[in-house]
Enzyme design. Structure first.
Site, mmCIF file in Angstrom:
data_model
loop_
_atom_site.group_PDB
_atom_site.id
_atom_site.type_symbol
_atom_site.label_atom_id
_atom_site.label_comp_id
_atom_site.label_asym_id
_atom_site.label_seq_id
_atom_site.Cartn_x
_atom_site.Cartn_y
_atom_site.Cartn_z
ATOM 1 C CG ASP A 131 -1.856 1.201 0.967
ATOM 2 O OD1 ASP A 131 -3.293 0.727 0.337
ATOM 3 O OD2 ASP A 131 -1.865 2.149 1.570
ATOM 4 C CD1 TRP A 132 -1.443 5.607 0.847
ATOM 5 C CD2 TRP A 132 0.409 6.682 0.497
ATOM 6 N NE1 TRP A 132 -1.846 6.841 0.036
ATOM 7 C CE2 TRP A 132 -0.552 7.452 -0.159
ATOM 8 C CE3 TRP A 132 1.973 7.426 0.157
ATOM 9 C CZ2 TRP A 132 -0.191 8.546 -0.867
ATOM 10 C CZ3 TRP A 132 1.867 8.496 -0.443
ATOM 11 C CH2 TRP A 132 0.866 9.141 -1.157
ATOM 12 C CD1 TRP A 172 -8.607 4.137 -1.398
ATOM 13 C CD2 TRP A 172 -9.970 4.079 0.302
ATOM 14 N NE1 TRP A 172 -7.944 4.526 -0.298
ATOM 15 C CE2 TRP A 172 -8.882 4.362 0.991
ATOM 16 C CE3 TRP A 172 -11.012 3.873 1.265
ATOM 17 C CZ2 TRP A 172 -8.675 4.849 2.244
ATOM 18 C CZ3 TRP A 172 -11.028 4.010 2.650
ATOM 19 C CH2 TRP A 172 -9.697 4.531 3.014
ATOM 20 C CG ASP A 258 -5.595 -5.113 -3.483
ATOM 21 O OD1 ASP A 258 -6.511 -4.536 -3.367
ATOM 22 O OD2 ASP A 258 -4.419 -4.463 -3.536
ATOM 23 C CG HIS A 288 -5.485 -3.623 -0.093
ATOM 24 N ND1 HIS A 288 -4.640 -3.087 -1.077
ATOM 25 C CD2 HIS A 288 -5.034 -2.426 0.871
ATOM 26 C CE1 HIS A 288 -3.965 -2.106 -0.975
ATOM 27 N NE2 HIS A 288 -4.021 -1.665 0.294
#
Length: 314
Positions: A131-132, A172, A258, A288
């Site tokens: 992710d980030w 999202w 995901d 995810h």
């Protein structure tokens, strides 16, 4: 003269973190420069395993999670005689939280995490990003490549905005900005294939007992470059130029469930030389947050990858 900060730094009370399931780790803290000579920000990190280990694994979380996401993986890595570090991004977990959403910029998060690596003098790092954690960590890797021995890339990427955004991300993005109460634990739960016990959902909510502590989670989705002229698109393109020459080992471990990052491994296989001759995997039955769904399987692959790709001894 030192500038006075235009923001306040908030901290989640330590009492909020009492009795978290499977998270017995002693907290560690380091301060890094804030921005523009306006003081410092305190970052929290987990630091387990032997301090003098030749190899260090750094686990970077993303949105809207914190180092709690890695609680299944940390003890297995440390028992393999590896040092393992899991920091909390600024605005998340036990790290300081700026009280203004505008204080969060992509560039600042890269600077904070790069300073973290330098301040702790981390070397021979296997960097695991999701992710980030990838949007920030891959920039860190290209900024201080001599500190990185290997990369593990899972359900993340380094977007330049040239490809736009898929439908799942756009949904999202809208939800994150419009929902009146930002339900962190519920969001993580929704990004998993397995049903999370209430204690685990509460563990994800723990850093954010009130809405004013959630400016970090609220800030991150709009910072993802989804147009070619996004503020960090140019810097991400530059980072890709480095990654196109990246010869050190890279393992890809995307999940099959995901919708946001599905197919994200293709660009790595095509462009990054370090992906050659590695045993890339698709993590089956994971959403995810594959660390939550398949943490034990994932950590086994990471350890195998480290020992299968010994760092060259200088």
């Amino acid at each position: 003269p030192r500038l006075r900060p235009s923001h306040m730094m908030l901290r989640t009370p330590e009492s909020c973190f009492a009795n978290l399931p499977d998270y017995p780790f002693v907290p560690h803290y380091v301060t890094v420069p804030y921005a523009n000579d306006t003081g410092e920000v305190r970052m929290h990190y987990v630091d387990e395993g032997p301090r003098d280990a030749a190899e260090t694994v750094v686990l970077l979380h993303g949105e809207p999670s914190w180092s709690f996401l890695y609680r299944k993986m940390i003890p297995i890595i440390s028992s393999a005689k590896l040092r393992v570090i899991a920091p909390d991004l600024v605005g998340f977990g036990k790290s300081d939280k700026p009280n203004k959403r505008s204080e969060h910029t992509y560039a600042r998060h890269v600077d904070w995490m790069t300073s973290f690596f330098v301040k702790l003098d981390l070397k021979n790092v296997t960097l695991f990003v999701q992710d980030w954690g990838g949007l920030i960590g891959l920039r860190v890797a290209t900024a201080v490549p001599s500190r990185i021995a290997r990369l593990v890339v899972a359900n993340t990427g380094l977007p330049t905005g040239d490809q736009g955004a898929n439908k799942a991300f756009k949904q999202w993005l809208q939800l994150s900005q419009t929902v009146p109460r930002f339900p962190v634990g519920q969001i993580i739960s929704g990004g998993c294939k397995t049903k999370l016990p209430q204690g685990v959902v509460s563990g994800y909510d723990a850093p954010f007992p009130t809405e004013d502590l959630k400016e970090g989670p609220r800030a991150m989705p709009p910072l993802v470059p989804i147009t070619p002229d996004s503020p960090e698109s140019g810097n991400n393109r530059k980072a890709w130029e480095t990654l196109k020459r990246w010869e050190k080992p890279v393992l890809l471990a995307f999940s099959d469930g995901d919708p946001i990052t599905k197919g994200g491994e293709a660009v790595w296989l095509k462009l990054v030389p370090g992906t050659k001759n590695q045993q890339h995997v698709t993590i089956r039955g994971a959403g995810h947050f594959l660390q939550e769904d398949k943490g034990e399987e994932l950590v086994g692959l990471v350890i195998q990858f480290i020992y299968g790709n010994p760092a060259p001894r200088l």
